[in-house]
Each structure stands twice: as C-alpha cells, then as structure tokens.
Design a protein around this motif. Structure first.
Motif, PDB file in Angstrom:
ATOM      1  N   ARG A 313       4.920  40.201  -2.214  1.00 17.94           N
ATOM      2  CA  ARG A 313       5.987  39.207  -2.004  1.00 17.94           C
ATOM      3  C   ARG A 313       6.414  38.563  -3.313  1.00 17.94           C
ATOM      4  O   ARG A 313       7.615  38.459  -3.604  1.00 17.94           O
ATOM      5  N   ASP A 314       5.434  38.158  -4.132  1.00 19.45           N
ATOM      6  CA  ASP A 314       5.738  37.297  -5.271  1.00 19.45           C
ATOM      7  C   ASP A 314       6.168  38.039  -6.527  1.00 19.45           C
ATOM      8  O   ASP A 314       7.022  37.562  -7.275  1.00 19.45           O
ATOM      9  N   PHE A 315       5.586  39.205  -6.804  1.00 12.12           N
ATOM     10  CA  PHE A 315       5.965  39.927  -8.023  1.00 12.12           C
ATOM     11  C   PHE A 315       7.445  40.320  -8.011  1.00 12.12           C
ATOM     12  O   PHE A 315       8.159  40.047  -8.980  1.00 12.12           O
ATOM     13  N   PRO A 316       7.945  40.978  -6.943  1.00 14.36           N
ATOM     14  CA  PRO A 316       9.370  41.334  -6.942  1.00 14.36           C
ATOM     15  C   PRO A 316      10.281  40.117  -7.012  1.00 14.36           C
ATOM     16  O   PRO A 316      11.328  40.152  -7.680  1.00 14.36           O
ATOM     17  N   MET A 317       9.892  39.018  -6.362  1.00 15.18           N
ATOM     18  CA  MET A 317      10.701  37.805  -6.404  1.00 15.18           C
ATOM     19  C   MET A 317      10.818  37.267  -7.814  1.00 15.18           C
ATOM     20  O   MET A 317      11.923  36.932  -8.285  1.00 15.18           O
ATOM     21  N   LEU A 318       9.694  37.194  -8.528  1.00 13.22           N
ATOM     22  CA  LEU A 318       9.713  36.642  -9.882  1.00 13.22           C
ATOM     23  C   LEU A 318      10.434  37.568 -10.856  1.00 13.22           C
ATOM     24  O   LEU A 318      11.114  37.107 -11.780  1.00 13.22           O
ATOM     25  N   VAL A 319      10.302  38.883 -10.668  1.00  9.80           N
ATOM     26  CA  VAL A 319      11.069  39.813 -11.496  1.00  9.80           C
ATOM     27  C   VAL A 319      12.568  39.630 -11.253  1.00  9.80           C
ATOM     28  O   VAL A 319      13.368  39.644 -12.189  1.00  9.80           O
ATOM     29  N   ASP A 320      12.956  39.452  -9.991  1.00  7.62           N
ATOM     30  CA  ASP A 320      14.378  39.225  -9.695  1.00  7.62           C
ATOM     31  C   ASP A 320      14.876  37.938 -10.356  1.00  7.62           C
ATOM     32  O   ASP A 320      15.986  37.905 -10.916  1.00  7.62           O
ATOM     33  N   LEU A 321      14.070  36.882 -10.312  1.00  6.33           N
ATOM     34  CA  LEU A 321      14.461  35.633 -10.966  1.00  6.33           C
ATOM     35  C   LEU A 321      14.577  35.827 -12.480  1.00  6.33           C
ATOM     36  O   LEU A 321      15.472  35.263 -13.117  1.00  6.33           O
ATOM     37  N   TYR A 322      13.686  36.623 -13.040  1.00  6.92           N
ATOM     38  CA  TYR A 322      13.766  36.947 -14.470  1.00  6.92           C
ATOM     39  C   TYR A 322      15.078  37.664 -14.790  1.00  6.92           C
ATOM     40  O   TYR A 322      15.782  37.308 -15.755  1.00  6.92           O
ATOM     41  N   LEU A 323      15.427  38.652 -13.987  1.00  5.59           N
ATOM     42  CA  LEU A 323      16.643  39.428 -14.234  1.00  5.59           C
ATOM     43  C   LEU A 323      17.908  38.588 -14.024  1.00  5.59           C
ATOM     44  O   LEU A 323      18.950  38.876 -14.616  1.00  5.59           O
TER      45      LEU A 323
END
Length: 362
Positions: A313-323
C-alpha cells in the motif's frame, strides 16, 4: 544455475567490511532473484557489523534497495521477471493472528527466502533484514518485492525500503498526524527527517525539529521543519512548550531510541497527545516514568514497527507522491558510491556528515 556476484560482507564484530564473491542460488518456490540497482547505507547495516543485532556472522549487508526481478521460483504470481521493485523486510504471511484480524502491518510471521546465499567455500551468509542487497543480485521471498512505478530512479525509490518508510510511517501511520496539528521530532538523521517530511505531508502546521547538531537541524528545515531546537543549548521541553502556547505538541516522535530522549518527548506533548518511539533502543535500556504522569496526560504511547507500514500500500503511494513533486526523496541522498565505498560511508554516517550514502550498482 547459481549466480556468482560481488557483495559486501561483514565477517566479524567490528571488523571492516570486505568485497566478496557471493553465490546466489536459483529461486526456489516462492522466491525471487533481484538485480539490485541501488541500495542505501542504513544505520542498521552498521549495527549488524558491530554485532548489535545478533552474532550470526558473516552478514551480507544492505537492505534499502530497488532493482529488477530477474528470476522467479515455482508458484510466484505476485511479481514477474522484468518488474521494477523496492525490497521490503516485512513480507506479510496472510495467515497469522495479526493478518487474520485485518492488521497485516503487524504480521507476526513475515517471510524470507528459504534458501541461503553463500560464499564460494559454502559458508552460509546471514542477509541483513532478510535481504542482503549490497550485492549485484540477491535472493528474497517474492513477498519482499513491491512493484512501483519505474519512472522513479532506484537511488530514490530504494530508500523506502527501511529508514524513510520508518520515519514517514511513524508520523502518518503510527502517530496519525492530522491537518493543523503540531509535531516535534527528536533526532534528525534519516528516520527523523523522514518523520518531518511525513508530518508535512499529513498537513501539520507546526513541525519542531530537535537535535544536538546544527548541521542536522539545517537538514531538518529542508525537509519541512518550521522550527528547530538545539538541545545542547536549551531545554527542548521548555522550548517546544514556548512554541506551542505553553501546551506542548499533539505528536512527539522519538527517532533516537534513548531513554532520556523518550522522556523529553513524553513531557513535550500536550494533554491527550501521542508519543511515538521509532528510534531503536539497545536491549539494556530502561525507561522510568511516574505512573500518575502516564495516567494524567492521557493520549497514547506507541512504538512504531517499520512505520507500521504495509509495503504493498505505502511504497507505491509514496513513489507516486515523489513523481508528483510532493515528496522529495532525492533530498535524502547525500552521495552516490560504489560497493567498495561502504566502509567509508559507515565512517561518514558515524561522524554525522551524510543523511544517506547510496550504493549504485547498475
């Protein structure tokens, strides 16, 4: 067919690390081989080298990593060859009492690879946090591979594997920071700065960074701290109360893991506030607090395991926020280095000169 690759090994307590040839077996059932592209140098790796975790030497160090899945074993369906993944050290089982309660972030029976990587003479290696990613390839359980958007460079994405996720999760997941709340973070290394960034993401309006190093306090400001306190120069509890109308903060996060620091965090929170310990104490440390203060202040005292994250749940969310430009993972990267530079990176970490050194392999 087994693979022979270069990796960083700690052979004995306190001894300098060395570059060794590592034998990585073909993945068995439920396992995956990952071609490591980048791996952060985390303080936990230094703890392993110093014998602070256990004495299961030799260790294959490294665990904050991103890379490409190059082989999968029988029965693996969650990842495939060619997937870009961040490695995690809490692959949930789905069957333990925490998972069955719908709280997989607390999984009590997390998975690691069943097979062992070895040195060329057959000596079995203990991979740091079940990963061992200071190597060109590593063997993990497939559940330790979390697919993320490949647009994020591995130097940034890999940092989610440990320290950054621990800090962000301590603020967002464990501390449940809400919009408009006040937060204090004690200790402004990688985990503490990630907690500051997490508090900013959550919408905290006052974020107070506490440390004994002016250099680290400057890093904290860059991550989103609105105020800083050098606790060598002033009482942090009094300083925090002065910045919050005399009340203290809604959430106080101890990113050091020392009894004195925890005590400061405890007294720096407002009534009904939350205290979160995400810094890792040593086994001999104890904390003594007046019971009436624990009762009378209300709120909650919590420990944060890996930021209470669920990697899927959290890794893809944080990568999306980074991008999206909303979460600056690049700001955590002080330098990029090679495998041969890990020992010096430990020294720089010890001297407080870097936030994160990142090993680049490909």
């Amino acid at each position: 067919m087994a693979y022979e690759v270069k990796g960083v090994v700690a052979r004995g307590k306190g001894a300098p690390v060395s570059i060794e040839t590592i034998v990585v077996p073909d993945p068995g059932p439920g396992e995956a081989v990952v071609d490591v592209q980048a791996c952060g140098v985390c303080h936990t790796d230094l703890h392993y080298r110093e014998g602070g975790i256990n004495d299961d030497f030799p260790f294959l160090l490294g665990h904050e990593a991103a890379g490409i899945v190059s082989a999968v074993g029988e029965g693996v369906t969650d990842v495939a060859v060619g997937d870009y993944v961040v490695l995690n050290w809490r692959a949930v089982c789905g069957q333990c009492r925490a998972c069955l309660k719908g709280e997989p972030q607390y999984c009590f029976d997390t998975h690691n690879a069943a097979q062992k990587m070895t040195l060329t003479d057959g000596t079995e290696l203990s991979p740091a946090l079940g990963i061992g990613a200071f190597a060109e390839k590593t063997l993990v359980h497939s559940g330790q591979c979390t697919k993320v958007d490949p647009a994020a460079p591995p130097t940034a994405a890999g940092l989610l594997g440990c320290g950054v996720m621990a800090g962000v999760g301590a603020a967002i997941n464990t501390g449940a920071v809400q919009r408009g709340e006040t937060v204090a973070v004690f200790g402004c290394g990688g985990v503490g700065d990630a907690a500051i960034a997490g508090a900013k993401l959550a919408g905290a309006t006052t974020i107070i960074a506490v440390d004994i190093s002016d250099r680290k306090l400057e890093w904290a400001r860059n991550m989103g701290a609105t105020h800083t306190v050098n606790s060598k120069e002033s009482d942090p509890v009094e300083a925090i109360k002065a910045l919050t109308g005399g009340f203290g903060v809604d959430v106080a996060i101890d990113a050091v893991g020392h009894p004195k620091v925890f005590e400061q965090a405890f007294y720096a929170r407002d009534l009904a506030g939350r205290v979160v310990m995400v810094g890792v104490p040593t086994p001999d440390m104890t904390i003594e607090l007046p019971a009436i203060e624990i009762f009378g202040r209300g709120g909650a005292i919590k420990s944060s395991w890996y930021g209470d994250c669920l990697p899927s749940r959290d890794f893809p969310m944080l990568v999306d926020l980074y991008l999206q430009g909303r979460f600056d993972l690049d700001a955590f990267v002080s330098e990029t280095i090679g495998l041969e530079d890990v020992e010096e990176a430990f020294e720089k970490m010890h001297r407080g000169e870097v936030l994160r050194s990142v090993v680049v392999l490909k």
